[in-house]
Design an enzyme around this catalytic site. Structure first.
Site, mmCIF file in Angstrom:
data_model
loop_
_atom_site.group_PDB
_atom_site.id
_atom_site.type_symbol
_atom_site.label_atom_id
_atom_site.label_comp_id
_atom_site.label_asym_id
_atom_site.label_seq_id
_atom_site.Cartn_x
_atom_site.Cartn_y
_atom_site.Cartn_z
ATOM 1 C CE LYS A 150 -0.869 -3.522 9.670
ATOM 2 N NZ LYS A 150 -1.037 -5.005 9.248
ATOM 3 C CE1 TYR A 209 26.682 -0.787 -10.559
ATOM 4 C CE2 TYR A 209 24.607 -0.286 -9.560
ATOM 5 C CZ TYR A 209 25.985 -0.373 -9.493
ATOM 6 O OH TYR A 209 26.870 -0.122 -8.570
HETATM 7 C C1 LIG Z 1 -5.935 -6.936 11.318
HETATM 8 C C2 LIG Z 1 -5.690 -5.741 10.623
HETATM 9 N N1 LIG Z 1 -6.785 -5.059 10.989
HETATM 10 C C3 LIG Z 1 -6.656 -3.721 10.304
HETATM 11 C C4 LIG Z 1 -5.791 -3.297 9.396
HETATM 12 C C5 LIG Z 1 -5.977 -1.964 8.575
HETATM 13 O O1 LIG Z 1 -6.290 -2.153 7.454
HETATM 14 P P1 LIG Z 1 -6.508 -0.782 6.448
HETATM 15 O O2 LIG Z 1 -5.128 -0.024 6.205
HETATM 16 O O3 LIG Z 1 -6.913 -1.633 5.107
HETATM 17 O O4 LIG Z 1 -7.431 0.018 7.024
HETATM 18 C C6 LIG Z 1 -4.817 -4.341 8.946
HETATM 19 C C7 LIG Z 1 -3.852 -3.819 8.021
HETATM 20 O O5 LIG Z 1 -3.148 -4.676 7.358
HETATM 21 C C8 LIG Z 1 -4.666 -5.470 9.564
HETATM 22 O O6 LIG Z 1 -3.720 -6.411 9.282
#
Ligand SMILES: Cc1ncc(COP(=O)(O)O)c(C=O)c1O
Length: 384
Positions: free
Chosen positions: A42, A277
Site C-alpha cells: 500500500k 525564510y
Molecule cells: C492492517 C495492516 N496489516 C499489516 C500492516 C503491515 O505492517 P508492518 O509494516 O509493520 O509490517 C499494516 C501497516 O500499516 C496494516 O495496516
C-alpha cells in the site's frame, strides 16, 4: 547528474530490486510451516514505487499482496498482477461491484457492506471472498466475537459470498519490548477463531502477524503473515530490533531506497548572513552553501530544517535554514569543489556515508514508515 530515466525531474529514488527480493526471501525462510507471506504494498509500496516493488516481492516468494484501497488494487491488476490480493482498508458499499470485478479479498466488518457485496456478486454471478476483521484491542476496524458471529451467519444468505477468513492487527508490538498487550491480542484472536470454528465457521485463513510478529513469533503466523516495513529492508522500530536480538534472531534486512538530487547553485556567504525564510540560521564565519531543488512538496519534511544532513562528495553537509516548498540549502564549507550538477543524497548511501530512513525520521520527529511513504509519488522511482 541524475539517471536519464529521471527525465525532467530534479530528484529521483533509486530502488534496489535485488535488496527487495532478498528481503522477501529472508522473511520467507522464517515462516512457520503452512504459512504464506503477503507483501504489503500500500501507499506506493511504502514510497518505494509499487510497480517495481510488487514484481520483486513476487520473485522473492510472496504469494499474496496487500493494499489499503480498491484504487490501489485496480493499479496492480492494470499492471498485470493476477495473484491473491487483499484490500485491508475500507471498501465502501458503493464500490462493491468493482471489488467483485477486481477479484480481491475484502476486509469486512459491517452488514451494509455485506448487503452491497452480496448484491454485486449475485448480479455478476461471481464469488467475493470476505475476511472478517476482529476487534482484539486496536480499536480500529473490527468486531467483537458476538457481532462477528452474527455477520458470518448473515453472509451465508448470499450465494456468491464466501467467508474465507479472519484478520486482526497488533496495536503495541513494535513500540515496546513489553509484549503483554500483544500477547493478549493474540489470545483473544485465537479464542475468537475457536468460537467461530465451534459454531461451524472455520476460517480458512487467519492473519494477525505484521512485520514485527513475523520476525519475533512464529506462533502468530497462522496461514498468512502481512509484512510491510521489513520487505523494504527497514526494522519496525529499535525495540523490535532489540527484541529480535534477545530472541537470538539474526535477520539480514537490506534497505532499498536512495533518494538523490543535484546541486542547483553554489555560493559564498559573508559572516552574519541569514539563510532562508524566517532568517532562522545566521553564519558565524564565511560560509559556502548550496541550493538544492527539493523541498517539502517533494516530501522532504519541513521539520528537518536546521537539523538534517545531506551527502555530497561522500561527506555530510548540514541543512541550513528552513526547508522551503521546492528548495533547501546545505552547508558545504568543509567540502571542496562542489559545483552545480553534483549529486546529492538526501536518503541512502554515498561513498562511505549513509543517511538512514531512521536517522532522517529522528530528525523529523517521526518514524521510518512515514519518512519513505511521504516522498511524493511524482518523484520518479527507478529500479537499479
Ligand atoms: C492492517 C495492516 N496489516 C499489516 C500492516 C503491515 O505492517 P508492518 O509494516 O509493520 O509490517 C499494516 C501497516 O500499516 C496494516 O495496516
Amino acid at each position: 547528474m541524475l539517471p536519464r530515466e529521471a527525465g525532467l525531474h530534479r530528484s529521483c529514488c533509486l530502488i534496489d530490486r535485488a535488496a527487495l527480493k532478498h528481503n522477501m526471501e529472508t522473511l520467507k525462510k522464517g515462516l512457520a510451516p503452512g504459512a504464506a507471506i503477503a507483501a504489503v504494498v500500500k501507499s506506493n509500496a511504502y514510497g518505494h514505487g509499487v510497480k517495481i516493488a510488487w514484481r520483486a516481492f513476487v520473485e522473492g516468494g510472496a504469494t499474496w499482496l496487500c493494499v489499503d484501497s480498491l484504487h490501489e488494487a485496480q493499479d496492480l491488476r492494470d499492471d498485470g498482477y493476477d495473484g491473491n490480493l487483499f484490500v485491508m482498508g475500507h471498501v465502501p458499499p458503493a464500490h462493491a461491484k468493482a471489488a467483485v470485478e477486481l477479484d480481491v479479498r475484502v476486509m469486512c466488518y459491517d452488514r451494509g457492506q455485506v448487503d452491497a457485496f452480496g448484491a454485486a456478486s449475485s448480479e455478476l454471478s461471481k464469488p467475493l471472498r470476505l475476511i472478517i476483521k476482529l476487534e482484539t484491542g486496536t480499536q480500529r476496524q473490527g468486531l467483537k466475537i458476538g457481532d462477528a458471529l452474527e455477520l458470518v451467519k448473515y453472509i451465508q444468505k448470499f450465494p456468491y459470498l464466501v467467508f474465507e477468513g479472519t484478520c486482526t492487527h497488533f496495536a503495541n508490538i513494535e513500540d515496546t519490548t513489553d509484549h503483554s498487550f500483544a500477547y493478549e491480542q493474540l489470545r483473544i484472536f485465537s479464542e475468537y477463531n475457536d468460537i467461530l470454528t465451534a459454531n461451524g465457521f472455520k476460517p480458512a485463513i487467519r492473519t494477525i502477524a505484521n512485520s514485527a510478529a513475523g520476525i519475533l513469533w512464529p506462533n502468530t503466523h497462522f496461514e498468512l503473515v502481512r509484512a510491510g516495513i521489513t520487505c523494504y529492508g527497514m526494522w519496525p522500530s529499535t525495540e523490535c530490533y532489540v527484541s529480535a536480538k534477545l530472541l537470538g534472531k539474526d535477520v539480514d534486512l537490506r534497505p532499498a531506497l536512495t533518494w538523490k538530487t543535484v546541486v542547483a547553485q553554489e555560493k559564498l556567504l559573508e559572516t552574519g548572513s541569514v539563510i532562508g525564510y524566517g532568517c532562522t540560521y545566521q553564519t558565524t564565519h564565511p560560509t559556502r552553501i548550496v541550493v538544492l531543488p527539493v523541498g517539502y512538496y517533494d516530501g522532504y519534511d519541513r521539520s528537518v530544517s536546521n537539523l538534517a544532513h545531506v551527502l555530497i562528495h561522500g561527506k555530510r553537509a548540514p541543512i541550513r535554514g528552513r526547508i522551503c516548498m521546492n528548495m533547501c540549502m546545505a552547508d558545504v564549507t568543509d567540502i571542496p569543489d562542489v559545483k552545480m550538477g553534483d549529486e546529492v543524497v538526501l536518503l541512502g548511501r554515498q561513498g562511505d556515508e549513509v543517511i538512514t530512513a531512521e536517522q532522517l525520521a529522528a530528525w523529523a520527529g517521526t518514524i521510518n514508515y512515514e519518512l519513505t511513504t511521504q516522498i511524493q509519488s511524482t518523484v520518479p522511482r527507478i529500479a537499479v
